[in-house]
Design an enzyme around this catalytic site. Structure first.
Site: not given
Ligand code: GLA
Length: 389
Positions: A34, A124, A174
């Protein structure tokens, strides 16, 4: 695997030109949670599991998409000229979203195509199966239509598809990890500048183990967007006294000196997580680079506590799984990974303790939650691209 999928492709779409094979991995984040949408650092790596996409061009404007993971949906068929989001298209909205963004950016996908997808990332589980489909689609389109888009732009387009087409305001972590992953390395990414460095993940006599809570999580309907707004509010108030553009700009000292301008107690602890986690991530990577694996593991544990107590995104299942890991001998570090609210944990476990870890943590977790956990040994793979025969 690839040959089997090519055979499946021909069976499904018929003979004709030879299809080409592409792959995009899933990802696991080792630390820095986060922080991406807060302009901080993350430290993810690409997995060896991911999404295969077998694809070829068509002579008309028809697009046919099929996923072996969702056989009940059959072949999703659409026209290149109508890329509107459709509930009924379900998973296929992810590839459609990417195509939509590419076209929006003036890239010339000049005709129809057909793709067979197969993913071996547990669905998921918070290992980014959706970002993996997005990047797989980006590399398919880039390859089939010679679009000449750089990987970093494919990463950005895929994130845009997720933000604007799917409607989930995720950060860039991601898609970045999936696009630019490198075998046996994790990526320290500054999400503000997109500067990045690879670090070899050398754990001596230990291994990364992912544990899946099997509590399903949906990003879109979770509290993800709420956390983002809480941090945005905190930032806006901090900006009245500091010249910063993101929470990631702050040192701990600056935060501590100025945190009282944040009027809401809740917003303040959310920001506290973002600031400390960012600093912790840089320190953790430094330790790993120095070969201090137990130091890295301790910071993973700190990260989990902060996500549990300050950011409040863990929940009883993730906490039970991490707590059980912490109680186990031979565990160097354990934390939740990804957005939270279910999904997976990531653990560094001494090789000699892995069998016992899986047995004992699995059992404790089941006693505490009634759910059965799954365990995967992590292999860190490369980023998205074409698979050459
Ligand atoms: C998800 C979001 C990412 C990131 C994470 C938390 O995976 O897609 O962009 O914010 O949560 O670190």
């Amino acid at each position: 695997m690839e040959q089997q999928l090519r055979d499946d492709f021909i069976e499904l779409f018929g003979q004709g030109n030879q299809p080409r094979a592409f792959f995009a991995p899933g990802r696991v984040n080792l630390i820095g949670e986060h922080t991406d949408y807060n302009g901080g650092h993350v430290f993810p790596c690409a997995l060896s599991v991911g999404t295969y996409a077998i694809a070829r061009k068509r002579e008309d404007n028809i697009i046919k998409l099929y996923s072996k993971n969702f056989p009940d949906q059959g072949i999703v068929e659409l026209n290149l000229n109508d890329l509107s989001y459709q509930e009924a298209h379900d998973w296929a909205n992810y590839p459609k979203g990417v195509l939509h963004v590419l076209k929006q950016n003036g890239l010339n996908v000049e005709g129809g195509f057909e793709v067979l997808y197969f993913g071996n990332i547990p669905n998921g589980a918070g290992l980014s199966s959706s970002a993996s489909i997005e990047l797989a689609t980006s590399v398919v389109l880039n390859g089939l239509f010679n679009l000449d888009v750089s990987m970093i732009d494919m990463v950005k387009f895929s994130q845009k598809a997720e933000n604007e087409y799917i409607g989930v305001s995720c950060g860039i972590m991601d898609q970045f990890a999936i696009g630019l992953g490198k075998q046996d390395h994790a990526i320290l990414l500054d999400c503000e500048t997109l500067k990045y460095e690879y670090s070899p993940v050398k754990l001596e006599n230990a291994t990364l183990v992912i544990a899946n809570t099997n509590k399903r999580r949906g990003l879109a309907d979770s509290k993800y967007n709420e956390r983002r707004s809480e941090c945005e509010r905190a930032l806006a108030e901090l900006k009245t006294v500091l010249k910063i553009t993101s929470l990631g700009d702050l040192t701990i000292e600056q935060f501590e000196e100025n945190k009282n301008v944040i009027s809401s107690d809740v917003d303040r602890v959310r920001a506290e997580h973002a600031v400390y986690e960012n600093v912790r991530t840089k320190l953790a990577v430094h330790k790993l680079n120095q070969g201090d694996i137990s130091g890295f593991g301790e910071l993973m544990n700190e990260s989990h506590k902060s996500l549990r107590d300050l950011y409040e995104v863990t929940g009883s299942e993730l906490d039970a799984l991490v707590q059980s890991a912490w109680e186990e001998e031979g565990v160097i570090g354990a934390r939740m990974t990804g957005a939270g609210f279910g999904g997976c944990t990531v653990n560094i476990v001494e090789n000699s303790a892995i069998t016992r870890f899986i047995e004992s943590v699995g059992q404790k977790y089941q006693e505490k939650t009634g759910l059965k956990a799954d365990f995967y040994i992590v292999e860190i793979g490369n980023g998205a691209g074409e698979l050459k025969l």
